[in-house]
Design an enzyme around this catalytic site. Sequence first.
Site, mmCIF file in Angstrom:
data_model
loop_
_atom_site.group_PDB
_atom_site.id
_atom_site.type_symbol
_atom_site.label_atom_id
_atom_site.label_comp_id
_atom_site.label_asym_id
_atom_site.label_seq_id
_atom_site.Cartn_x
_atom_site.Cartn_y
_atom_site.Cartn_z
ATOM 1 N N GLU A 76 9.354 -89.034 -11.902
ATOM 2 C CA GLU A 76 10.312 -88.011 -11.468
ATOM 3 C C GLU A 76 11.617 -88.745 -11.244
ATOM 4 O O GLU A 76 11.749 -89.542 -10.321
ATOM 5 C CB GLU A 76 9.819 -87.326 -10.192
ATOM 6 C CG GLU A 76 10.651 -86.103 -9.824
ATOM 7 C CD GLU A 76 11.649 -86.379 -8.722
ATOM 8 O OE1 GLU A 76 12.863 -86.423 -9.035
ATOM 9 O OE2 GLU A 76 11.234 -86.555 -7.573
ATOM 10 N N CYS B 285 17.027 -85.477 -4.606
ATOM 11 C CA CYS B 285 17.065 -85.464 -6.073
ATOM 12 C C CYS B 285 17.204 -84.060 -6.628
ATOM 13 O O CYS B 285 17.677 -83.875 -7.752
ATOM 14 C CB CYS B 285 15.811 -86.130 -6.631
ATOM 15 S SG CYS B 285 14.262 -85.387 -6.064
#
Length: 486
Positions: free
Chosen positions: A254, A288
Amino acid sequence: MKEIKHFISGELVGSASGKLFDNVSPANGQVIGRVHEAGRAEVDAAVRAARAALKGPWGKMTVAERAEILHRVADGITARFGEFLEARMPGHRQAEVAGQPHRHSARRANFKVFADLLKNVANEAFEMATPDGAGALNYGVRRPKGVIGVISPWNLPLLLMTWKVGPALACGNCVVVKPSEETPLTATLLGEVMQAAGVPAGVYNVVHGFGGDSAGAFLTEHPDVDAYTFTGETGTGETIMRAAAKGVRQVSLELGGKNAGIVFADCDMDKAIEGTLRSAFANCGQVCLGTERVYVERPIFDAFVARLKAGAEALKIGEPNDPEANFGPLISHKPREKVPSYYQQAVDDGATVVTGGGVPEMPAHLAGGAWVQPTIWTGLADDSAVVTEEIFGPCCHIRPFDSEEEAIELANSLPYGLASAIWTENVRRAHRVAGQIEAGIVWVNSWFLRDLRTAFGGSKQSGIGREGGVHSLEFYTELKNICVKL
């Protein structure tokens, strides 16, 4: 001052080399701990401990037995949650929850949900015909993948580490965790919770250090690690992929993003403002999934900018133990140098600084901290580095759009595809636009609303693979087909 050691085979272990590095408070720049840096010897010891534990009691337990232990881990996190907050930043009064009201529940759930999920997952089975008419039965069984290298980030250290460790352990694996050098204590503290909950020695191991020529590189180069899960920058993800290719080890990545928020004129303005304030400024912009690009339909552009400005200026910057503060520092002086460089770049590129754009004046005892102002810009070209590169700070650029098609094109214009947030009261439009956004996660009239049973991950340069629910099960296990001739 704390001395932070590795956690290997159920014991706190120092580095044979004697190498240590500073753990620094982002609020005031003071050294709050000394951290042992792992060499190859410590990483190898952690991997060997994990491999041995696979062959021990942990590997022989039933799913239900492991689930019972992991429930105790979840309860242990709750019991010591104040210590976890203190581990992240001394004096911290709030969870590192990116503005979520449920505080520590997600960290507990990362163990409880995945432990319970495995108790209710059915295996596949198929009958087949054979030439002799007797037939055969095929059935699938899942086995732990083995030793998992977990490389977790600093921005939400407990949440994102347990998001990986929880399902990995629930599936019967053993792990070696390399937490960020910025937030080392969280991982070691979790080791104490694991031990108290009855997790056997070697199932959960922690090594501290940096990336290249340190613990991170030594872990990704180790030949006896079966798979890696990583959250962090795209460039680091590429490095891990190259290392994992030797030995054909699997990876779940990720990675970075430059996520877009899309605000249509028919939105509920109150919800859109509240949601965008969170997605741009929560955790000092160090999320994020945050939206550093915000596209607003032209009829409401001026009103939206004015209200977001007011909201940003209402944020109270302050130290962790200030009960009124809701905006803290960046994690360290490294981003404290990076983020203001983009603030200056925006000015150089002709941006209108709506608010912020600098470093706030802080009291003398906080002057050494990693403080920056929440910042909003308008007026930048689409190819400005401020618009195209992930800053990972409390800032966003707001740009008007004139049609649904233009908004989709702008949102999809970058090589990232992690997340997006759409604000509209038109249900058909919401489905239509969400289906065309090139991102792994699209929220409609919400942001950072997570169900652990759903897929999580990015597309394009924002990641490979999915975790969450059965997707975690697929990554953390090997599926074996057994064919029995009847």
